[in-house]
Scaffold this motif. Structure first.
Motif, PDB file in Angstrom:
ATOM      1  N   ALA A 327       0.675  -1.241  -0.200  1.00 50.88           N
ATOM      2  CA  ALA A 327      -0.237  -0.045  -0.185  1.00 50.88           C
ATOM      3  C   ALA A 327       0.862   1.663   0.005  1.00 50.88           C
ATOM      4  CB  ALA A 327      -0.798  -0.015   1.092  1.00 50.88           C
ATOM      5  N   GLY A 328       1.815   1.290   0.968  1.00 47.91           N
ATOM      6  CA  GLY A 328       2.854   2.371   0.860  1.00 47.91           C
ATOM      7  C   GLY A 328       3.410   2.529  -0.618  1.00 47.91           C
ATOM      8  N   VAL A 329       3.519   1.664  -1.248  1.00 45.87           N
ATOM      9  CA  VAL A 329       4.742   1.317  -2.326  1.00 45.87           C
ATOM     10  C   VAL A 329       3.257   2.197  -3.633  1.00 45.87           C
ATOM     11  CG1 VAL A 329       5.539   0.623  -4.709  1.00 45.87           C
ATOM     12  CG2 VAL A 329       6.510  -0.331  -1.983  1.00 45.87           C
ATOM     13  N   ARG A 330       2.364   1.557  -3.535  1.00 45.73           N
ATOM     14  CA  ARG A 330       0.882   2.462  -4.063  1.00 45.73           C
ATOM     15  C   ARG A 330       0.753   3.682  -3.813  1.00 45.73           C
ATOM     16  NH1 ARG A 330      -2.235  -2.171  -3.472  1.00 45.73           N
ATOM     17  NH2 ARG A 330      -2.932  -1.125  -1.393  1.00 45.73           N
ATOM     18  N   SER A 331       0.757   4.291  -2.966  1.00 42.38           N
ATOM     19  CA  SER A 331       1.211   5.510  -2.374  1.00 42.38           C
ATOM     20  C   SER A 331       1.461   6.428  -2.533  1.00 42.38           C
ATOM     21  CB  SER A 331       0.335   5.640  -0.931  1.00 42.38           C
ATOM     22  OG  SER A 331       0.497   6.841  -0.721  1.00 42.38           O
ATOM     23  N   THR A 332       2.666   6.235  -2.979  1.00 39.63           N
ATOM     24  CA  THR A 332       4.294   6.388  -3.010  1.00 39.63           C
ATOM     25  C   THR A 332       4.311   7.311  -4.471  1.00 39.63           C
ATOM     26  OG1 THR A 332       5.347   6.200  -0.891  1.00 39.63           O
ATOM     27  CG2 THR A 332       6.642   7.432  -2.949  1.00 39.63           C
ATOM     28  N   LEU A 333       4.465   6.087  -5.661  1.00 40.88           N
ATOM     29  CA  LEU A 333       4.373   5.509  -6.750  1.00 40.88           C
ATOM     30  C   LEU A 333       3.117   7.188  -7.575  1.00 40.88           C
ATOM     31  CD1 LEU A 333       5.358   4.583 -10.160  1.00 40.88           C
ATOM     32  CD2 LEU A 333       3.702   3.042  -8.737  1.00 40.88           C
ATOM     33  N   SER A 334       1.713   6.572  -6.507  1.00 38.32           N
ATOM     34  CA  SER A 334       1.206   7.615  -7.224  1.00 38.32           C
ATOM     35  C   SER A 334       1.342   8.499  -7.000  1.00 38.32           C
ATOM     36  CB  SER A 334      -0.378   7.126  -6.594  1.00 38.32           C
ATOM     37  OG  SER A 334      -1.749   7.956  -7.092  1.00 38.32           O
ATOM     38  N   SER A 335       2.044   9.313  -6.037  1.00 38.18           N
ATOM     39  CA  SER A 335       1.639  10.547  -5.385  1.00 38.18           C
ATOM     40  C   SER A 335       3.218  11.058  -6.722  1.00 38.18           C
ATOM     41  CB  SER A 335       2.611  11.200  -4.363  1.00 38.18           C
ATOM     42  OG  SER A 335       2.462  12.234  -4.029  1.00 38.18           O
ATOM     43  N   GLY A 336       3.802   9.974  -6.920  1.00 36.48           N
ATOM     44  CA  GLY A 336       5.369  10.826  -7.422  1.00 36.48           C
ATOM     45  C   GLY A 336       4.626  10.559  -9.010  1.00 36.48           C
ATOM     46  N   LEU A 337       3.705   9.792  -9.285  1.00 38.42           N
ATOM     47  CA  LEU A 337       3.372   9.727 -11.307  1.00 38.42           C
ATOM     48  C   LEU A 337       1.966  11.388 -10.714  1.00 38.42           C
ATOM     49  CD1 LEU A 337       2.275   6.414 -11.695  1.00 38.42           C
ATOM     50  CD2 LEU A 337       4.066   7.818 -12.702  1.00 38.42           C
ATOM     51  N   ARG A 338       1.379  11.858 -10.165  1.00 37.99           N
ATOM     52  CA  ARG A 338       0.667  12.876 -10.328  1.00 37.99           C
ATOM     53  C   ARG A 338       1.446  14.238 -10.182  1.00 37.99           C
ATOM     54  NH1 ARG A 338      -2.005  12.799  -5.624  1.00 37.99           N
ATOM     55  NH2 ARG A 338      -1.304  10.751  -4.846  1.00 37.99           N
ATOM     56  N   VAL A 339       2.481  14.107  -9.600  1.00 41.26           N
ATOM     57  CA  VAL A 339       3.126  15.879  -9.021  1.00 41.26           C
ATOM     58  C   VAL A 339       4.316  16.031 -10.529  1.00 41.26           C
ATOM     59  CG1 VAL A 339       5.177  17.002  -8.229  1.00 41.26           C
ATOM     60  CG2 VAL A 339       2.820  15.542  -6.768  1.00 41.26           C
ATOM     61  N   ILE A 340       4.926  14.879 -10.839  1.00 42.25           N
ATOM     62  CA  ILE A 340       5.555  14.504 -12.042  1.00 42.25           C
ATOM     63  C   ILE A 340       3.933  15.249 -13.235  1.00 42.25           C
ATOM     64  CG2 ILE A 340       6.646  13.287 -13.981  1.00 42.25           C
ATOM     65  CD1 ILE A 340       8.300  12.354 -11.342  1.00 42.25           C
ATOM     66  N   GLY A 341       3.712  14.563 -13.350  1.00 44.87           N
ATOM     67  CA  GLY A 341       2.366  15.166 -14.665  1.00 44.87           C
ATOM     68  C   GLY A 341       2.614  16.354 -14.739  1.00 44.87           C
ATOM     69  N   VAL A 342       1.167  17.214 -13.756  1.00 46.96           N
ATOM     70  CA  VAL A 342       1.567  18.122 -13.511  1.00 46.96           C
ATOM     71  C   VAL A 342       1.928  19.291 -13.783  1.00 46.96           C
ATOM     72  CG1 VAL A 342       0.848  20.331 -12.385  1.00 46.96           C
ATOM     73  CG2 VAL A 342      -0.861  18.252 -11.536  1.00 46.96           C
ATOM     74  N   PHE A 343       3.441  19.207 -13.882  1.00 41.97           N
ATOM     75  CA  PHE A 343       4.567  19.921 -14.425  1.00 41.97           C
ATOM     76  C   PHE A 343       4.923  19.586 -15.812  1.00 41.97           C
ATOM     77  CE2 PHE A 343       9.354  20.740 -14.725  1.00 41.97           C
ATOM     78  CZ  PHE A 343       9.178  22.352 -14.876  1.00 41.97           C
ATOM     79  N   THR A 344       5.094  18.171 -15.581  1.00 38.50           N
ATOM     80  CA  THR A 344       5.689  18.332 -17.454  1.00 38.50           C
ATOM     81  C   THR A 344       4.304  17.823 -18.050  1.00 38.50           C
ATOM     82  OG1 THR A 344       4.900  15.409 -16.792  1.00 38.50           O
ATOM     83  CG2 THR A 344       6.977  16.159 -16.583  1.00 38.50           C
ATOM     84  N   VAL A 345       2.883  17.906 -18.093  1.00 38.15           N
ATOM     85  CA  VAL A 345       2.386  18.816 -19.155  1.00 38.15           C
ATOM     86  C   VAL A 345       2.327  19.888 -19.754  1.00 38.15           C
ATOM     87  CG1 VAL A 345      -0.119  18.452 -19.562  1.00 38.15           C
ATOM     88  CG2 VAL A 345       0.652  16.705 -18.547  1.00 38.15           C
ATOM     89  N   ARG A 459      -0.758  -5.294 -11.941  1.00 37.40           N
ATOM     90  CA  ARG A 459      -1.203  -6.609 -11.175  1.00 37.40           C
ATOM     91  C   ARG A 459      -0.069  -6.533 -10.595  1.00 37.40           C
ATOM     92  NH1 ARG A 459      -0.237 -10.030 -17.090  1.00 37.40           N
ATOM     93  NH2 ARG A 459      -0.760 -11.586 -15.501  1.00 37.40           N
ATOM     94  N   ARG A 460       0.625  -6.055 -10.227  1.00 39.09           N
ATOM     95  CA  ARG A 460       1.601  -7.178  -9.070  1.00 39.09           C
ATOM     96  C   ARG A 460       1.419  -5.560  -7.501  1.00 39.09           C
ATOM     97  NH1 ARG A 460       7.996  -6.514  -9.953  1.00 39.09           N
ATOM     98  NH2 ARG A 460       8.664  -7.735  -7.540  1.00 39.09           N
ATOM     99  N   LEU A 461       0.968  -5.057  -8.049  1.00 35.71           N
ATOM    100  CA  LEU A 461       0.630  -3.940  -6.779  1.00 35.71           C
ATOM    101  C   LEU A 461      -1.051  -4.113  -6.116  1.00 35.71           C
ATOM    102  CD1 LEU A 461       2.952  -0.835  -7.217  1.00 35.71           C
ATOM    103  CD2 LEU A 461       3.194  -2.976  -6.454  1.00 35.71           C
ATOM    104  N   GLY A 462      -1.603  -4.763  -7.349  1.00 39.46           N
ATOM    105  CA  GLY A 462      -3.169  -4.455  -7.038  1.00 39.46           C
ATOM    106  C   GLY A 462      -3.979  -3.126  -7.464  1.00 39.46           C
ATOM    107  N   GLY A 463      -3.008  -2.695  -8.367  1.00 35.72           N
ATOM    108  CA  GLY A 463      -3.766  -1.097  -8.760  1.00 35.72           C
ATOM    109  C   GLY A 463      -3.101  -0.505  -8.101  1.00 35.72           C
ATOM    110  N   ILE A 464      -2.395   0.515  -9.156  1.00 35.43           N
ATOM    111  CA  ILE A 464      -1.378   1.954  -8.854  1.00 35.43           C
ATOM    112  C   ILE A 464      -2.099   3.623  -8.973  1.00 35.43           C
ATOM    113  CG2 ILE A 464       0.493   0.845  -9.869  1.00 35.43           C
ATOM    114  CD1 ILE A 464      -0.185   2.404 -12.718  1.00 35.43           C
TER     115      ILE A 464
END
Length: 548
Positions: A327-345, A459-464
């Protein structure tokens, strides 16, 4: 590491990276003034100086991330952790030294492999440059090894600030080159046949001296972090066998990826001569030098936020993976993807709109034809920036689990996309667009790689947390479209009153960039995108001296 700790670390790294990248742009400007952005000399130096950079990316972006950080994080939790780190560093230094000697001796082979100039004089100049540049590999590797140990110890700043020293040394060296020999317009160095040993030594030696300084400045920081390295030989009982297994798969995937880069550089190096055969001046055609400039612009926003945040989050990901905290990996990955996405777009929209004036600013003394040749390559590359950011985060998740093997099939597909795209560009479009076509193939490869990686990780993390990530990216894309439309309109208005010179281009970048940023932030606020605060809060805190 807490969220605030990760963000503070990201802010510290981002500040160092920002200064370094700004100086990197200045370095590119000075170098273009010295030898030009296109032409025989610029392309020869680009190929030679990129050889150690390519190998450094293999180490820093792959093997070291896959091996060192997870292993060091675990090591410092044990009493004998420093001995483990000493053995790992000693082994790494020895491998680097051996590889550097061998590859330097193979300079003619590497130049022949990574270029297709079709000009013996240009081949000879590139080979001479390579003898001076390839030794950078050892010092790039030392910098990466020591920097990753510092990151694992929670000391993020020195690793990101050290390249500032590199750029300063190189800028001074290139400036001396101009003072002694003049600019490309007066010195005649665009032609490979005109180069003297003294010119080669000053230009390439300055580049290599900068890399040496970049590595050396980390030594005092290592001591301040409490790391007292002692050379220790022998791998038995050190646990490095596990790390070696990870390295094998990491190297396999990255070797496949290098096939794509090899094809791109060969296509790029062949473009000027092919265009010249059609009556187009070779100096106005994008080749390896133009590719390097475009890639520098592409990497600027990626380095400012994506690398900084992903590096800061990687230590946390490694700890969560080690503790089986899915759950922690999933949360950290999600946070990174969202913040990075806001900037790179937003960065993508801004650079697409400002590609030509931005290129003219960087190539301040280059010919108009050079800027016109580089700008389409910039656009083709930067369209893949958001996908590249996502792919970088997915890589960190795999490395956190020490699972480089699962990435190999993805990297094979990505390399195939780049190779086929570069070849298709060479066969289907005119030579002046070969490098832009290769850049477009790279963009497609990032999209494909990120798509496959997220599917397998889900599939590995049960969702991202995919639906939340997609909602944020969709809103950011809408904001970027509005911002880009407004920015393009302002740019058209400015062009009615301004010329195409350097000052006009600076004004265009400043005015349009500011307007686009304000519009983007305003639309994100209206759409209630909270990740904007996650991106800006560390910078605001630093400006306020750490107070809310």
């Amino acid at each position: 590491m807490t969220d605030d700790g990760a963000r503070r670390g990201a802010a510290l790294m981002a500040s160092g990276t920002a200064v370094s990248r700004m100086l990197g742009l200045l370095r590119a400007m000075v170098m273009a003034s010295a030898i030009g952005a296109t032409g025989q000399a610029a392309d020869a130096f680009s190929v030679a100086n990129n050889l150690p950079n390519v190998l450094y990316m293999l180490l820093a972006g792959g093997v070291l991330n896959a091996i060192l950080v997870p292993q060091v994080v675990r090591a410092y939790k044990r009493r004998t952790g420093q001995e483990y780190v000493d053995r790992l560093l000693t082994f790494g230094f020895a491998v680097l030294a051996g590889a550097t000697v061998v590859l330097t001796l193979l300079s003619p082979v590497l130049i022949g492999l990574y270029s297709n100039f079709g000009n013996p004089t240009q081949d000879a100049l590139a080979t001479t440059f390579a003898y001076w540049c390839i030794p950078q590999l050892f010092f790039y590797g030392v910098y990466a090894l020591l920097g990753q140990v510092l990151n694992a110890r929670g000391s993020f700043g020195p690793y990101m600030w050290a390249p500032v020293v590199n750029n300063v040394v190189a800028i001074v060296g290139f400036g001396v080159f101009i003072a002694v020999f003049g600019t490309w317009e007066t010195s005649g160095v665009v032609d490979a046949a005109t180069w003297t040993p003294g010119q080669v030594a000053l230009l390439a030696g300055s580049a290599t001296l900068g890399v040496i300084a970049q590595a050396v400045v980390l030594i005092p920081a290592l001591r301040r972090a409490g790391v007292h390295y002692r050379p220790r030989w022998g791998l038995r009982g050190s646990g490095l066998r596990t790390a070696g297994g990870v390295a094998t798969w990491t190297l396999a995937g990255l070797a496949v990826g290098q096939l794509g880069f090899l094809v791109v550089t060969r296509v790029a190096s062949a473009a000027p001569d092919a265009a010249a055969a059609d009556g187009v001046p070779a100096a106005d055609v994008a080749g390896p030098g133009a590719y390097t400039i475009a890639f520098l612009i592409f990497m600027l926003p990626h380095s400012l936020v994506t690398v900084s945040l992903a590096t800061a989050l990687f230590t946390r990901l490694s700890s969560q993976a080690h503790d089986a905290d899915v759950a922690g990996v999933r949360s950290t990955l999600s946070s990174g993807l969202r913040v990075i996405g806001v900037f790179t777009v937003f960065a993508t929209a801004a650079i697409v709109v400002l590609a030509l004036p931005l290129t003219r600013v960087i190539l301040v003394t280059a010919s108009e034809g050079s800027a016109d040749a580089v700008a389409p390559v910039v656009v083709a590359m930067v369209l893949g920036l958001p996908a590249f950011g996502a792919w970088s985060m997915f890589q960190r998740a795999y490395y956190a689990y020490e699972d480089a093997r699962s990435m190999v099939p993805i990297q094979v597909v990505m390399a195939a996309v780049v190779v086929l795209g570069a070849w298709a560009s060479q066969m289907l479009v005119r030579p002046t667009l070969w490098v832009a076509g290769a850049g477009a193939a790279m963009t497609v490869s990032y999209v494909v790689g990120a798509g496959i990686a997220q599917w397998r990780l889900r599939r590995r993390l049960g969702g991202i947390d995919g639906s939340r990530v997609l909602r944020v990216i969709a809103r950011a894309t809408l904001a970027a479209v509005v911002s880009g439309a407004v920015g393009f309109g302002v740019l058209l208005l400015l062009r009615l009153w301004l010329s195409t010179g350097f000052t006009a281009s600076v004004v265009q970048c400043a005015v349009v960039g500011t307007v686009m940023a304000l519009v983007y932030v305003a639309v994100l606020r209206l759409l209630r995108v909270r990740e904007l605060d996650d991106l800006l809060l560390p910078a605001i805190r630093r400006l306020r001296g750490g107070r809310r």
